[in-house]
Design an enzyme around this catalytic site. Structure first.
Site, PDB file in Angstrom:
ATOM      1  N   SER A  70       0.834  -1.196   0.000  1.00 22.48           N
ATOM      2  CA  SER A  70       0.000   0.000   0.000  1.00 22.48           C
ATOM      3  C   SER A  70       0.876   1.256   0.000  1.00 22.48           C
ATOM      4  CB  SER A  70      -0.962  -0.036   1.191  1.00 22.48           C
ATOM      5  OG  SER A  70      -1.998   0.900   1.040  1.00 22.48           O
ATOM      6  N   ASP A 217      -5.634  -3.508  -2.643  1.00 19.03           N
ATOM      7  CA  ASP A 217      -4.666  -3.191  -1.584  1.00 19.03           C
ATOM      8  C   ASP A 217      -4.083  -4.448  -0.949  1.00 19.03           C
ATOM      9  OD1 ASP A 217      -3.616  -2.386   1.071  1.00 19.03           O
ATOM     10  OD2 ASP A 217      -4.426  -0.438   0.517  1.00 19.03           O
TER      11      ASP A 217
END
Length: 735
Positions: A70, A217
C-alpha cells in the site's frame, strides 16, 4: 636461472600474505548480512517511512532489498527507484492527495458537448447498461485516473525498467487478488502500476488488472511483507509498522476512512502474524502516530519527524548494522544515479482499447515528436482524452524501441458502459398550495460509431412532462464540426398576463417539435451552431374562462447561437465566464403560423477571494417587435431567476434578470464540500419593450449547497416583492 628463481620465490613470499589480506577483506565485505526493509501500509501515515529511511541513511545502514504494501509500496518504490528522502518529502507533502483521489476531469479539459451536460439536473455518477440491457456498475467509487498520472510522473526516470531487481535497490510491491484473497508479489512490469495496485483500497478504487488478476490493496493479505524481503535474500529485516489503529465512530466521516476501516479489520491480524515471525536479529520500528488516520493526507508532513524519532530511538540496536563511511559510500555508488533528464521523444503511439477510432484520440494529442518529453503537456493531452468521458482510465508509458524513446498512451474504455442511465429531481413550493415537482431520467448510448456519435433519450415526469430523443454526431475525428438532430414532446403551464402583475389566465400547452442543427466547436471553450425547428402544438385553457380560448398552432424557426464556457465548476464556480447569444427567427416559410424574431442573451462571471466567491450575471430575452403569439412568450421564475416564484411562473414578450450571487465554503471536508450561498436579483416579465427593467421585481434567496458524489444538492428559500415565497430542493445547476 637460479637468480630468476630466487627473485620469484621472494616475490611470492611477499605478495601472498598481501593477497590473503585483500581476499579476506573482500570476503568480509561480501559476507556482511543482507538487510531488507519491510514497509507496511497505512495510508497517509505512510509518509513516516520517509523519516525512518532518512535516519537509516544518516547511520550508514545499507538497504539491500525493499518490499512494501500500500503506502509502503509507494515510499519503498520511490526510494528503490533512486529518489532521495528529501525529494520524497518535497513531492509527497506538496501533493494535493485528496484532489488526486478525484477522477472528475478538469472542466477545461471537457468537450463543449460534455460541458452542456452540466445544465441537466442529473446525478453525476451514471449506472452503466450493456448492449444486452444488463445493468453494470463501476468496480469502485474511483478509477484512479489522477493517482495513476501522479505515480507515472514520480517514476518516470525508471519507467524503462521492467525488472524491479534492476532498480537502484531490488524491490517488490505487494497486492492482493480480490478473487482469491491471496497475496500477489509484483516484481516486474510497470513500477507505477505495481505501486498503484498495491495501494488500491477495495471499494474506493476499482481493481487493477495485472496478468489477468484483479488486484487490490495488499494490506488485505500481507500488510507488513516481512516474508517477502526474506525470500528476496535478506538476512536481517528492518520492519516499519505504521498500520492504522481502528477508528472510532467519530472518525468515520469520509470514504477513505471508512474504506480504510474495512481494510484495517482485515490487515491487523495478518500484521500481527508477520510481526510474530521476527527473530532476535531483526528490528521492528513502530512510529507513534497518534490520531493521524489513513485518510488524513493533509497531515502527511507531520508523520515524517515522527518516523525520524522512532528510528533514532532505536539507534542503539541499529548501530550494529552500520558500515564504515567509505564502505557505505561505495554501497551508495553501486546503486547508481537516478536519471532525471527528459528523453527526446521520437514517437507517440496510442493503445486504443475502445470502440472509437484511433484518430479521435490522436486529435487530442498536442505534444510534438522530436522534442524532450514535457510531462505537463502530455498530462494535459491525457486530460483532454479523458475529458471525452468515454474512458475508465487514460495513462501513458515511456518506452524504448530500436534505440529510440517514445510515449505510448493507453486509453481503456469504461467497462460499465457503453450506455448510461442518470436520474434527477427538482422540487419547489410557494407556501400557497402551488408546488412543482419534476423527476427526470436520461438514457445515453455513447460511441455509437467510431467518430464518437451518441444518442440520448430523456424522460421527465411531474409538473412539466417531457420526452426527448436526440442524436449528436461529430463529422470529423477532432469533433470540430457536428450535426445535432432532436425531437421532443412537452407539456407546460403558461401563465398569460395583460400587464405586469395582472394575470388573466393560464394555458396548458402541448408541443411536439423536431429540430436539426449543424455546428462548429472552438476547442473546448465554445460552440457556434445554425439550425431549424418545426413545432406543432395545442393550447388548452386551464384558468381564465371566457377571457381565453383554446387554439392550435404551428411554428417554424431558424436558429443561430454562439456559446462559450470557461467556468471551472458549473455548480460552485470560482473563476471564469459562461454565456450565449442566440437569435431565433420564426417564419411562415417553414410552415409556421406567424413571423416574429427573438433574441436571447446570457452571461455569468465568477471571481473568488479565499473562501468567498462573487458572481454577477444577466439573463435577457426579447421579442423585437412585441409581436410574439402566446405560444412564443418567454418564461422566467425559479431559484436565482427571480427567487420566490415557481419555475417559469412569469411570462412575457420580454424577460430579464440581473443577478448578484455569493458563495462561501463552510467546511474543509474535500470529499463533501458545503457552501452557504445567497443571491440578489432584479427583473421581471414585460409585455411592452418600453417597460423593460423600468417596472421590475426585486428578489433574493439564501441556500445551502453540497457538492455531493451524486451531484450538487441545493435546499433554499426565495422571496420576491409582492409576498412571493418559495422553498426549493433540487439536484443540478444553480446559476
Amino acid at each position: 636461472m637460479h637468480r630468476i628463481a630466487l627473485v620469484l620465490m621472494i616475490t611470492t613470499a611477499i605478495t601472498l600474505p598481501l593477497k590473503g589480506v585483500a581476499s579476506e577483506k573482500s570476503v568480509q565485505q561480501e559476507e556482511r548480512p543482507k538487510i531488507g526493509l519491510a514497509l507496511s501500509g497505512g495510508g497517509a501515515r505512510g509518509a513516516a517511512h520517509i523519516g525512518v529511511i532518512r535516519v537509516l541513511g544518516e547511520l550508514n545502514i545499507p538497504i539491500d532489498y525493499i518490499a512494501g504494501t500500500s503506502m509502503g509500496s509507494i515510499i519503498g518504490g520511490l526510494y528503490a527507484s533512486g529518489m532521495s528522502t528529501d525529494e520524497m518529502e518535497k513531492q509527497l507533502t506538496s501533493v494535493d492527495w485528496l484532489a488526486s483521489f478525484d477522477d472528475v476531469s478538469k472542466r477545461e479539459d471537457k468537450t463543449f458537448r460534455r460541458k452542456l451536460d452540466d445544465s441537466l439536473y442529473l446525478v453525476k455518477h451514471k449506472a452503466g447498461i450493456s448492449d444486452e440491457g444488463e445493468l453494470k456498475l463501476p468496480g469502485g467509487i474511483l478509477q484512479g485516473q489522477r493517482i495513476d498520472l501522479l505515480l507515472s510522473k514520480f517514476t518516470l526516470p525508471v519507467s524503462h525498467v521492467k525488472n524491479f531487481d534492476k532498480l537502484s535497490i531490488p524491490f517488490r510491491a505487494v497486492a492482493a487478488d480480490i478473487e482469491t484473497g491471496d497475496s500477489v508479489v509484483l516484481s516486474t512490469g510497470s513500477l507505477a502500476k505495481a505501486m498503484r495496485a498495491s495501494m488500491n483500497i477495495p471499494g474506493a478504487f476499482a481493481p487493477v488488472t495485472i496478468d489477468g488478476k484483479l488486484l487490490v490493496d495488499g494490506g488485505v493479505a500481507n500488510n507488513l511483507p516481512i516474508n517477502v524481503v526474506r525470500e528476496m535474500g535478506a538476512d536481517i529485516v528492518i520492519a516499519i509498522d505504521i498500520s492504522t489503529p481502528l477508528y472510532n465512530k467519530e472518525q468515520l466521516k469520509n470514504v477513505l476512512n471508512i474504506s480504510g476501516q474495512l481494510v484495517g479489520l482485515l490487515t491487523r491480524k495478518n500484521t500481527e502474524y508477520s510481526l510474530a515471525t521476527l527473530t532476535k536479529k531483526d528490528i521492528v520500528i513502530i512510529p507513534q502516530l497518534g490520531d493521524i488516520g489513513t485518510g488524513d493526507f493533509e497531515r502527511a508532513g507531520e508523520t515524517i519527524p515522527v518516523g525520524e524519532k522512532a528510528a533514532r530511538d532505536k539507534t542503539s540496536v541499529l548501530q550494529r548494522l552500520k558500515l564504515p563511511k567509505n564502505q557505505y559510500e561505495l554501497h551508495l555508488a553501486k546503486r547508481g544515479q537516478r536519471q532525471v533528464a527528459a528523453p527526446n521523444i521520437a514517437f507517440i503511439r496510442v493503445d486504443n482499447q475502445s470502440r472509437l477510432h484511433d484518430d479521435v484520440i490522436k486529435s487530442k494529442v498536442t505534444h510534438k515528436t522530436g522534442q524532450p518529453l514535457d510531462v505537463a503537456q502530455i498530462e494535459n493531452d491525457i486530460g483532454r482524452i479523458y475529458g471525452l468521458n468515454q474512458f475508465e482510465n487514460v495513462n501513458y508509458e515511456l518506452v524504448e524501441e530500436n534505440g529510440e524513446s517514445g510515449v505510448v498512451i493507453h486509453a481503456v474504455e469504461k467497462n460499465w458502459g457503453p450506455n448510461y442511465l442518470q436520474f434527477g429531481i427538482i422540487i419547489s413550493d410557494n407556501f400557497e398550495g402551488d408546488n412543482s415537482v419534476n423527476l427526470g431520467a436520461a438514457y445515453t448510448r455513447t460511441g455509437i460509431n467510431r467518430l464518437n456519435g451518441e444518442w440520448r433519450t430523456a424522460l421527465q415526469v411531474g409538473e412539466d412532462p417531457l420526452l426527448l430523443t436526440e442524436i449528436y454526431q461529430p463529422l470529423d475525428y477532432a469533433n470540430k464540426f457536428f450535426i445535432n438532430a432532436s425531437a421532443f414532446a412537452q407539456q407546460r403551464n403558461l401563465n398569460v398576463f395583460q400587464s405586469a402583475g395582472n394575470q388573466i389566465g393560464e394555458y396548458r400547452v402541448d408541443r411536439l417539435a423536431t429540430s436539426f442543427a449543424v455546428g462548429m466547436n472552438f476547442d473546448t471553450w465554445g460552440e457556434l451552431r445554425f439550425g431549424i425547428r418545426r413545432t406543432s402544438g395545442e393550447a388548452d385553457v386551464r384558468v381564465g374562462g371566457s377571457a381565453l380560448s383554446d387554439f392550435n398552432f404551428d411554428s417554424g424557426s431558424f436558429l443561430t447561437r454562439f456559446s462559450f464556457d470557461t467556468i471551472d465548476d458549473a455548480y460552485f464556480p470560482k473563476k471564469g465566464h459562461v454565456g450565449l447569444l442566440e437569435g431565433r427567427f420564426f417564419s411562415n416559410s417553414l410552415g409556421g403560423d406567424d413571423n416574429f424574431d427573438q433574441l436571447r442573451l446570457e452571461y455569468l462571471r465568477a471571481k473568488t477571494w479565499g473562501r468567498n466567491t462573487f458572481l454577477a450575471g444577466l439573463k435577457y430575452s426579447t421579442t423585437l417587435d412585441d409581436d410574439a403569439p402566446i405560444y412564443g412568450l418567454f418564461q422566467i421564475g425559479g431559484f436565482t431567476n427571480l427567487s420566490g416564484f415557481n419555475q417559469g411562473e412569469l411570462t412575457g414578450q420580454h424577460t430579464g434578470v440581473l443577478r448578484l450571487g455569493y458563495l462561501r465554503r463552510i467546511n474543509d471536508f474535500k470529499l463533501l464540500p458545503t457552501y452557504f450561498g445567497a443571491s440578489l436579483e432584479y427583473g421581471g416579465a414585460w409585455q411592452e419593450s418600453g417597460d423593460i427593467f423600468d417596472e421590475g421585481t426585486a428578489a433574493a434567496s439564501i441556500f445551502i449547497g453540497v457538492d455531493s458524489p451524486i451531484g450538487p444538492i441545493y435546499t433554499g428559500y426565495g422571496h420576491a416583492e409582492g409576498g412571493n415565497d418559495s422553498l426549493y430542493f433540487f439536484l443540478g445547476k444553480l446559476f
